[in-house]
Design a protein around this motif. Structure first.
Motif, PDB file in Angstrom:
ATOM      1  N   UNK A  57       6.843  -1.222 -16.615  1.00  0.00           N
ATOM      2  CA  UNK A  57       5.963  -2.040 -15.788  1.00  0.00           C
ATOM      3  C   UNK A  57       6.358  -1.959 -14.310  1.00  0.00           C
ATOM      4  N   UNK A  58       7.657  -1.920 -14.039  1.00  0.00           N
ATOM      5  CA  UNK A  58       8.118  -1.795 -12.658  1.00  0.00           C
ATOM      6  C   UNK A  58       7.696  -0.448 -12.069  1.00  0.00           C
ATOM      7  N   UNK A  59       7.801   0.605 -12.846  1.00  0.00           N
ATOM      8  CA  UNK A  59       7.412   1.930 -12.355  1.00  0.00           C
ATOM      9  C   UNK A  59       5.909   2.025 -12.150  1.00  0.00           C
ATOM     10  N   UNK A  60       5.150   1.383 -13.037  1.00  0.00           N
ATOM     11  CA  UNK A  60       3.693   1.402 -12.892  1.00  0.00           C
ATOM     12  C   UNK A  60       3.244   0.662 -11.633  1.00  0.00           C
ATOM     13  N   UNK A  61       3.864  -0.485 -11.362  1.00  0.00           N
ATOM     14  CA  UNK A  61       3.552  -1.229 -10.133  1.00  0.00           C
ATOM     15  C   UNK A  61       3.860  -0.368  -8.912  1.00  0.00           C
ATOM     16  N   UNK A  62       4.938   0.382  -8.985  1.00  0.00           N
ATOM     17  CA  UNK A  62       5.337   1.217  -7.861  1.00  0.00           C
ATOM     18  C   UNK A  62       4.383   2.336  -7.534  1.00  0.00           C
ATOM     19  N   UNK A  63       3.484   2.688  -8.462  1.00  0.00           N
ATOM     20  CA  UNK A  63       2.538   3.770  -8.193  1.00  0.00           C
ATOM     21  C   UNK A  63       1.566   3.414  -7.065  1.00  0.00           C
ATOM     22  N   UNK A  64       1.454   2.140  -6.725  1.00  0.00           N
ATOM     23  CA  UNK A  64       0.522   1.733  -5.670  1.00  0.00           C
ATOM     24  C   UNK A  64       1.037   2.075  -4.278  1.00  0.00           C
ATOM     25  N   UNK A  65       2.345   2.221  -4.117  1.00  0.00           N
ATOM     26  CA  UNK A  65       2.929   2.325  -2.784  1.00  0.00           C
ATOM     27  C   UNK A  65       2.539   3.609  -2.060  1.00  0.00           C
ATOM     28  N   UNK A  66       2.723   4.756  -2.690  1.00  0.00           N
ATOM     29  CA  UNK A  66       2.552   6.018  -1.982  1.00  0.00           C
ATOM     30  C   UNK A  66       1.130   6.229  -1.451  1.00  0.00           C
ATOM     31  N   UNK A  67       0.074   5.995  -2.230  1.00  0.00           N
ATOM     32  CA  UNK A  67      -1.264   6.179  -1.662  1.00  0.00           C
ATOM     33  C   UNK A  67      -1.529   5.299  -0.445  1.00  0.00           C
ATOM     34  N   UNK A  68      -0.993   4.076  -0.444  1.00  0.00           N
ATOM     35  CA  UNK A  68      -1.177   3.193   0.713  1.00  0.00           C
ATOM     36  C   UNK A  68      -0.441   3.755   1.917  1.00  0.00           C
ATOM     37  N   UNK A  69       0.781   4.242   1.712  1.00  0.00           N
ATOM     38  CA  UNK A  69       1.519   4.846   2.817  1.00  0.00           C
ATOM     39  C   UNK A  69       0.777   6.065   3.371  1.00  0.00           C
ATOM     40  N   UNK A  70       0.158   6.847   2.510  1.00  0.00           N
ATOM     41  CA  UNK A  70      -0.616   8.006   2.970  1.00  0.00           C
ATOM     42  C   UNK A  70      -1.809   7.573   3.806  1.00  0.00           C
ATOM     43  N   UNK A  71      -2.518   6.550   3.346  1.00  0.00           N
ATOM     44  CA  UNK A  71      -3.652   6.037   4.102  1.00  0.00           C
ATOM     45  C   UNK A  71      -3.197   5.524   5.469  1.00  0.00           C
ATOM     46  N   UNK A  72      -2.091   4.791   5.503  1.00  0.00           N
ATOM     47  CA  UNK A  72      -1.580   4.252   6.760  1.00  0.00           C
ATOM     48  C   UNK A  72      -1.097   5.373   7.683  1.00  0.00           C
ATOM     49  N   UNK A  73      -0.582   6.454   7.111  1.00  0.00           N
ATOM     50  CA  UNK A  73      -0.188   7.607   7.924  1.00  0.00           C
ATOM     51  C   UNK A  73      -1.401   8.180   8.657  1.00  0.00           C
ATOM     52  N   UNK A  74      -2.508   8.325   7.941  1.00  0.00           N
ATOM     53  CA  UNK A  74      -3.734   8.837   8.562  1.00  0.00           C
ATOM     54  C   UNK A  74      -4.200   7.896   9.668  1.00  0.00           C
ATOM     55  N   UNK A  75      -4.192   6.595   9.388  1.00  0.00           N
ATOM     56  CA  UNK A  75      -4.582   5.614  10.408  1.00  0.00           C
ATOM     57  C   UNK A  75      -3.638   5.679  11.607  1.00  0.00           C
ATOM     58  N   UNK A  76      -2.357   5.823  11.341  1.00  0.00           N
ATOM     59  CA  UNK A  76      -1.395   5.922  12.433  1.00  0.00           C
ATOM     60  C   UNK A  76      -1.634   7.150  13.285  1.00  0.00           C
ATOM     61  N   UNK A  77      -1.924   8.263  12.656  1.00  0.00           N
ATOM     62  CA  UNK A  77      -2.211   9.495  13.408  1.00  0.00           C
ATOM     63  C   UNK A  77      -3.451   9.342  14.272  1.00  0.00           C
ATOM     64  N   UNK A  78      -4.471   8.702  13.738  1.00  0.00           N
ATOM     65  CA  UNK A  78      -5.724   8.557  14.468  1.00  0.00           C
ATOM     66  C   UNK A  78      -5.598   7.618  15.663  1.00  0.00           C
ATOM     67  N   UNK A  79      -4.655   6.690  15.615  1.00  0.00           N
ATOM     68  CA  UNK A  79      -4.567   5.666  16.653  1.00  0.00           C
ATOM     69  C   UNK A  79      -3.301   5.740  17.507  1.00  0.00           C
TER      70      UNK A  79
END
Length: 251
Positions: A57-79
């Motif tokens: 369950x802990x590992x499954x919850x952790x699957x949410x982190x990386x896609x959010x970091x990727x999205x924020x990376x794109x936003x950071x690059x754009x701004x």
């Protein structure tokens, strides 16, 4: 300009970062502490059974982190106001984080088999820099248009190869997700839909795009260096707990 889902729910960039950090921490606690404890505790012990039960369950919850970091990376690059400083900062923290990463998740202080996620994000950032340069060049001929497109594809392919060659966390699949999110940056709905499809090889990772869907485009409270430093510092702490504290109590 981004299309946004109309909803009373509104999430800022800082809230997205907190969601990513918390889910990452849960995941890393599972991988660095709970996972190894499963094999060290006596069979049938209450704590051992609890670790066996909670670990997936802990590992499954952790699957949410990386896609959010990727999205924020794109936003950071754009701004970002200075993309060179952005890339340099990412590179510095990739180097800083490598020893804590290896310490937390292995029995070695340095291993070449697996590099920390900052390297994946850095490669994704470099790919976006290269693609954007040729995307916004104005060619004089139609042939120039095709050459610009082919060059962007080549840059993306080199980024995918680099991530796979260096064995970065999430490897080429992580860089590919960044490329997809960058390519669809003008439409938040398409980002969420195709981002979820791209990361669907991780069963629970697509759920990360639920909070992304409700991102309101606002930065929110700024704690930039907290988020940068959190990664290596929490890995050092987890490594210390794994290699020093837990073995002491199991003696």
């Amino acid at each position: 300009m981004h299309n946004k889902a109309t909803s009373p729910v509104s999430i800022t960039g800082s809230t997205l970062k907190l969601i990513a950090v918390i889910t990452m921490l849960i995941d890393h606690m599972g991988a660095a502490l709970v996972g190894p404890l499963r094999h060290k505790l006596p069979d049938g012990s209450a704590l051992g059974d609890f670790c066996i039960m909670i670990y997936p369950h802990m590992r499954n919850i952790g699957r949410l982190a990386f896609p959010i970091f990727c999205f924020l990376l794109v936003e950071g690059f754009l701004h970002t106001r200075n993309v060179r400083k952005y890339a340099s900062r990412m590179f510095v923290f990739a180097l800083i984080s490598e020893l804590p990463f290896d310490y937390a998740f292995s029995n070695q202080l340095l291993r070449n088999a697996h590099q920390n996620v900052y390297f994946t994000l850095l490669i994704g950032l470099l790919v976006m820099i290269g693609m954007s340069y040729f995307e916004f060049r104005t060619p004089r001929t139609k042939v120039g248009n095709y050459l610009n497109l082919l060059t962007q594809i080549f840059i993306a392919a080199v980024g995918l190869w680099m991530a796979d060659f260096l064995h970065t966390d999430y490897n080429y699949k992580g860089v590919f997700l960044i490329i997809v999110l960058y390519s669809l940056r003008l439409d938040r709905r398409l980002q969420a839909i195709f981002g979820a499809i791209t990361i669907s090889w991780e069963m629970y990772a697509p759920f990360a795009f639920i909070p992304v869907w409700f991102y309101n485009g606002q930065r929110g409270r700024q704690m930039k260096y907290f988020f940068y430093w959190f990664y290596p510092v929490h890995l050092l702490i987890l490594g210390f707990l794994r290699h020093v504290v837990i073995p002491h109590f199991l003696i």
